[in-house]
Write an enzyme that holds these catalytic residues in place. Structure first.
Site, PDB file in Angstrom:
ATOM      1  N   TRP A  10      15.076  82.783  43.459  1.00  0.00           N
ATOM      2  CA  TRP A  10      14.806  84.361  44.017  1.00  0.00           C
ATOM      3  C   TRP A  10      14.205  85.276  42.842  1.00  0.00           C
ATOM      4  CZ3 TRP A  10      19.237  85.499  48.038  1.00  0.00           C
ATOM      5  CH2 TRP A  10      18.852  84.751  49.341  1.00  0.00           C
ATOM      6  N   LYS A  11      14.219  84.796  41.603  1.00  0.00           N
ATOM      7  CA  LYS A  11      14.045  85.633  40.552  1.00  0.00           C
ATOM      8  C   LYS A  11      14.697  87.249  40.731  1.00  0.00           C
ATOM      9  CE  LYS A  11       9.673  83.172  40.301  1.00  0.00           C
ATOM     10  NZ  LYS A  11       8.614  82.934  39.602  1.00  0.00           N
ATOM     11  N   HIS A  95      13.639  78.555  32.177  1.00  0.00           N
ATOM     12  CA  HIS A  95      12.667  78.755  33.023  1.00  0.00           C
ATOM     13  C   HIS A  95      11.787  79.477  32.331  1.00  0.00           C
ATOM     14  CE1 HIS A  95      10.308  80.666  36.243  1.00  0.00           C
ATOM     15  NE2 HIS A  95      10.980  79.780  37.116  1.00  0.00           N
ATOM     16  N   GLU A  97       9.990  81.765  32.402  1.00  0.00           N
ATOM     17  CA  GLU A  97       9.939  83.416  32.470  1.00  0.00           C
ATOM     18  C   GLU A  97      11.041  83.614  31.458  1.00  0.00           C
ATOM     19  OE1 GLU A  97      10.372  84.100  36.742  1.00  0.00           O
ATOM     20  OE2 GLU A  97       7.997  83.367  37.021  1.00  0.00           O
ATOM     21  N   GLU A 165       7.511  72.314  35.769  1.00  0.00           N
ATOM     22  CA  GLU A 165       6.808  73.610  36.271  1.00  0.00           C
ATOM     23  C   GLU A 165       5.823  73.829  35.395  1.00  0.00           C
ATOM     24  OE1 GLU A 165       9.396  76.123  38.976  1.00  0.00           O
ATOM     25  OE2 GLU A 165       9.958  76.655  36.948  1.00  0.00           O
ATOM     26  N   GLY A 171       3.684  80.922  40.313  1.00  0.00           N
ATOM     27  CA  GLY A 171       3.371  82.473  40.875  1.00  0.00           C
ATOM     28  C   GLY A 171       1.918  82.959  41.015  1.00  0.00           C
ATOM     29  N   SER A 210       3.832  77.514  42.741  1.00  0.00           N
ATOM     30  CA  SER A 210       3.093  77.758  44.117  1.00  0.00           C
ATOM     31  C   SER A 210       3.385  76.856  45.356  1.00  0.00           C
ATOM     32  CB  SER A 210       1.695  77.835  43.807  1.00  0.00           C
ATOM     33  OG  SER A 210       1.503  79.101  42.720  1.00  0.00           O
ATOM     34  N   GLY A 231       9.674  79.627  44.166  1.00  0.00           N
ATOM     35  CA  GLY A 231      10.010  81.068  43.883  1.00  0.00           C
ATOM     36  C   GLY A 231       9.392  81.947  44.938  1.00  0.00           C
ATOM     37  N   GLY A 232       8.159  82.524  44.985  1.00  0.00           N
ATOM     38  CA  GLY A 232       7.624  83.393  45.909  1.00  0.00           C
ATOM     39  C   GLY A 232       8.055  82.876  47.500  1.00  0.00           C
TER      40      GLY A 232
HETATM   41  C1  PEP Z   1       9.460  79.402  39.850  1.00  0.00           C
HETATM   42  O1  PEP Z   1       9.855  80.477  39.731  1.00  0.00           O
HETATM   43  O2  PEP Z   1      10.001  78.530  39.601  1.00  0.00           O
HETATM   44  C2  PEP Z   1       8.270  79.134  40.924  1.00  0.00           C
HETATM   45  C3  PEP Z   1       7.941  77.962  41.060  1.00  0.00           C
HETATM   46  O3  PEP Z   1       7.678  80.057  41.512  1.00  0.00           O
HETATM   47  P1  PEP Z   1       6.558  80.087  42.637  1.00  0.00           P
HETATM   48  O4  PEP Z   1       6.939  79.343  43.678  1.00  0.00           O
HETATM   49  O5  PEP Z   1       6.467  81.403  43.070  1.00  0.00           O
HETATM   50  O6  PEP Z   1       5.151  79.561  41.791  1.00  0.00           O
END
Ligand code: PEP
Length: 246
Positions: A10-11, A95, A97, A165, A171, A210, A231-232
């Site tokens: 959920w970041k 991660h 980020e 990832e 994202g 994504s 994520g999203g």
């Molecule tokens: C993530 O934050 O690990 C991620 C994969 O984000 P998203 O699904 O939004 O690309």
């Protein structure tokens, strides 16, 4: 065959009230779903209240980060022991980020993985190349360095999940191609085999970047993809339910 593992990251989204409202909607739709493991990683501030709801379900409580010391003068940090005490089972470490905005390098990440495992937590260790790395044909070299440094002297493959990832897919709405995912996951599996031998098969390798209800089925069908980090699309209970029920 290990269960497919589908994890919501959920970041920095959702207040406690919003997190609980998500669970109210999500849990009944996914009740009784067999053969897959679901995890949710809320913000630290929501961990305790989300954990109290998840305790009555099979959904695993995950955290998005942890520090590498268990207590002390580290303003703003949260320790593995504190997370364990709140019922956390898995911690996302490394991660992109965290690497980008908080300058986490392989050495810090390795210390965090050691600290979490020592506390009895399982780790979802994130790795992945930037767009520049890929354009310069450095993807495998980068993955190898991240794996070798991040897993230095980590001798517990049973406590590990790897999330591949690609940074350029997070994202952005751009998903890695089937061939790119296949190649990277095979490369990661082979690296794990070099480190852990046959025990490498105890490590699940997730794809992240994504993932949506529309592409989940084809991603899950790729060799060596044993789950996804989302994520999203995990912020909406209906969308995330479609993903876990793919
Ligand atoms: C993530 O934050 O690990 C991620 C994969 O984000 P998203 O699904 O939004 O690309």
């Amino acid at each position: 065959m290990p269960k497919k593992f589908i994890v919501a990251n959920w970041k920095m989204h959702k207040t406690v009230r919003e997190a609980l409202a998500f669970l109210d909607e999500f849990i009944p739709i996914t009740k009784g779903l067999n053969g897959r493991e679901i995890g949710i990683a809320p913000t630290f501030i929501c961990i305790e209240s989300v954990g109290k709801v998840l305790i009555n379900t099979s959904i695993k409580l995950c955290a998005q980060n942890a520090f590498y010391e268990n207590k002390g003068a580290y303003t703003g940090e949260v320790s593995p022991a504190m997370l364990k005490d709140c019922g956390v089972e898995y911690v996302i470490i490394g991660h992109s980020e965290r690497r980008k905005y908080f300058y986490e390098n392989d050495d810090i990440i390795n210390k965090k993985i050691h600290a979490c495992i020592k506390e009895g937590l399982k780790v979802i260790f994130c790795i992945g190349e930037t767009l520049e790395d890929r354009q310069n044909n450095k993807t495998m070299e980068i993955l190898k360095t991240q794996i070798r440094n991040g897993l230095l002297e980590i001798n517990s493959p049973e406590a590990l999940t790897i999330a591949y990832e690609p940074v350029w897919a997070i994202g952005t709405g751009v998903v890695a191609t089937e061939e790119q995912i296949k190649q990277s996951h095979l490369f990661i599996r082979n690296q794990l085999k070099e480190i852990y031998g046959e025990r490498a098969n105890e490590v699940r390798i997730l794809y992240g970047g994504s993932v949506t209800p529309e592409n989940i089925k084809s991603i899950m069908a790729i060799d060596n993809v044993e789950g996804v980090l989302v994520g999203g699309a995990s912020l909406d209970p209906l969308k995330f339910a479609k993903i876990v029920k793919y």
